[in-house]
Each structure stands twice: as structure tokens, then as C-alpha cells.
Design a protein around this motif. Structure first.
Motif, PDB file in Angstrom:
ATOM      1  N   LYS A   1      11.220  -4.861  -8.026  1.00 27.05           N
ATOM      2  CA  LYS A   1      10.002  -4.819  -8.824  1.00 27.05           C
ATOM      3  C   LYS A   1       8.752  -4.995  -7.985  1.00 27.05           C
ATOM      4  O   LYS A   1       7.679  -4.591  -8.393  1.00 27.05           O
ATOM      5  N   SER A   2       8.878  -5.627  -6.815  1.00 31.99           N
ATOM      6  CA  SER A   2       7.747  -5.779  -5.914  1.00 31.99           C
ATOM      7  C   SER A   2       8.250  -6.010  -4.498  1.00 31.99           C
ATOM      8  O   SER A   2       9.399  -6.401  -4.289  1.00 31.99           O
ATOM      9  N   CYS A   3       7.369  -5.784  -3.544  1.00 35.49           N
ATOM     10  CA  CYS A   3       7.723  -5.925  -2.129  1.00 35.49           C
ATOM     11  C   CYS A   3       7.650  -7.374  -1.676  1.00 35.49           C
ATOM     12  O   CYS A   3       6.781  -8.123  -2.109  1.00 35.49           O
TER      13      CYS A   3
ATOM     14  N   ALA B   1       0.846  -1.196   0.000  1.00 31.92           N
ATOM     15  CA  ALA B   1       0.000   0.000   0.000  1.00 31.92           C
ATOM     16  C   ALA B   1       0.880   1.244   0.000  1.00 31.92           C
ATOM     17  O   ALA B   1       0.542   2.258   0.586  1.00 31.92           O
ATOM     18  N   ILE B   2       2.004   1.151  -0.675  1.00 33.25           N
ATOM     19  CA  ILE B   2       2.964   2.250  -0.662  1.00 33.25           C
ATOM     20  C   ILE B   2       2.383   3.533  -1.247  1.00 33.25           C
ATOM     21  O   ILE B   2       2.770   4.618  -0.865  1.00 33.25           O
ATOM     22  N   ASN B   3       1.418   3.401  -2.151  1.00 30.40           N
ATOM     23  CA  ASN B   3       0.799   4.585  -2.748  1.00 30.40           C
ATOM     24  C   ASN B   3      -0.508   4.987  -2.073  1.00 30.40           C
ATOM     25  O   ASN B   3      -1.215   5.858  -2.565  1.00 30.40           O
ATOM     26  N   ALA B   4      -0.826   4.379  -0.941  1.00 28.55           N
ATOM     27  CA  ALA B   4      -2.061   4.682  -0.215  1.00 28.55           C
ATOM     28  C   ALA B   4      -1.880   5.933   0.648  1.00 28.55           C
ATOM     29  O   ALA B   4      -0.763   6.414   0.853  1.00 28.55           O
ATOM     30  N   VAL B   5      -2.982   6.433   1.154  1.00 26.65           N
ATOM     31  CA  VAL B   5      -2.945   7.609   2.026  1.00 26.65           C
ATOM     32  C   VAL B   5      -2.230   7.272   3.332  1.00 26.65           C
ATOM     33  O   VAL B   5      -1.382   8.023   3.794  1.00 26.65           O
ATOM     34  N   GLU B   6      -2.581   6.129   3.914  1.00 22.80           N
ATOM     35  CA  GLU B   6      -1.917   5.687   5.146  1.00 22.80           C
ATOM     36  C   GLU B   6      -0.596   4.997   4.786  1.00 22.80           C
ATOM     37  O   GLU B   6      -0.502   4.343   3.750  1.00 22.80           O
TER      38      GLU B   6
ATOM     39  N   TRP C   1       2.569  -1.018   5.581  1.00 18.80           N
ATOM     40  CA  TRP C   1       3.203  -1.775   6.663  1.00 18.80           C
ATOM     41  C   TRP C   1       4.712  -1.866   6.473  1.00 18.80           C
ATOM     42  O   TRP C   1       5.479  -1.895   7.433  1.00 18.80           O
ATOM     43  N   CYS C   2       5.159  -1.880   5.205  1.00 22.83           N
ATOM     44  CA  CYS C   2       6.585  -2.082   4.939  1.00 22.83           C
ATOM     45  C   CYS C   2       7.439  -0.865   5.299  1.00 22.83           C
ATOM     46  O   CYS C   2       8.651  -0.984   5.405  1.00 22.83           O
ATOM     47  N   THR C   3       6.808   0.289   5.509  1.00 22.31           N
ATOM     48  CA  THR C   3       7.590   1.477   5.864  1.00 22.31           C
ATOM     49  C   THR C   3       8.026   1.459   7.325  1.00 22.31           C
ATOM     50  O   THR C   3       8.899   2.222   7.717  1.00 22.31           O
TER      51      THR C   3
END
Length: 66
Positions: A47-49, A18-23, A26-28
Motif C-alpha cells: 500500500k505504500s513504500c 516519487a514513483i509517478n514523477a518524471v524522474e 529513489w526506490c527504483t
């Protein structure tokens, strides 16, 4: 994002990115071990998480070994 960006390069399951989500995703907030990143095939690197399940599994195994 493309469809493949939502697939973990290790287990081929959804990575729930959800790297491009508002919130924040989890990976951050989760440390992804370099030894686990090294297991990603060369053609899938950056290329992907990696999914949380693979990260957690790796960390559990690493704790048992140490």
C-alpha cells in the motif's frame, strides 16, 4: 496516490515516494531487503513504500550483525 501512500508503513514518516514523477524514484534504484519487507504489517503490505531511512537503518544493522 492517497495520503497514506506517502507514509512509510514502518516508521510512519514520509517515504518521499516519487514513483509517478518524471524522474525515477529513489526506490527504483535501491535494493529493499526481503527481511525488511517482511516487517511491514499485513494490513499495510503493498500500500505504500518503505522510506529510505528505514532501508538504510536496516542495512546498517544487518552489516553490524554479519
Amino acid at each position: 496516490m492517497t495520503k497514506n501512500e506517502f507514509i512509510c508503513p514502518l516508521c510512519q514518516q514520509s517515504n518521499y515516494c516519487a514513483i509517478n514523477a518524471v524522474e525515477p524514484c529513489w526506490c527504483t534504484t535501491k535494493k529493499i531487503p526481503a527481511a525488511l519487507i517482511a516487517q511491514v504489517p499485513a494490513n499495510k503490505k503493498n500500500k505504500s513504500c518503505i522510506c529510505a531511512n528505514c532501508v538504510d537503518k536496516f542495512n546498517r544493522l544487518a552489516q553490524r550483525i554479519s
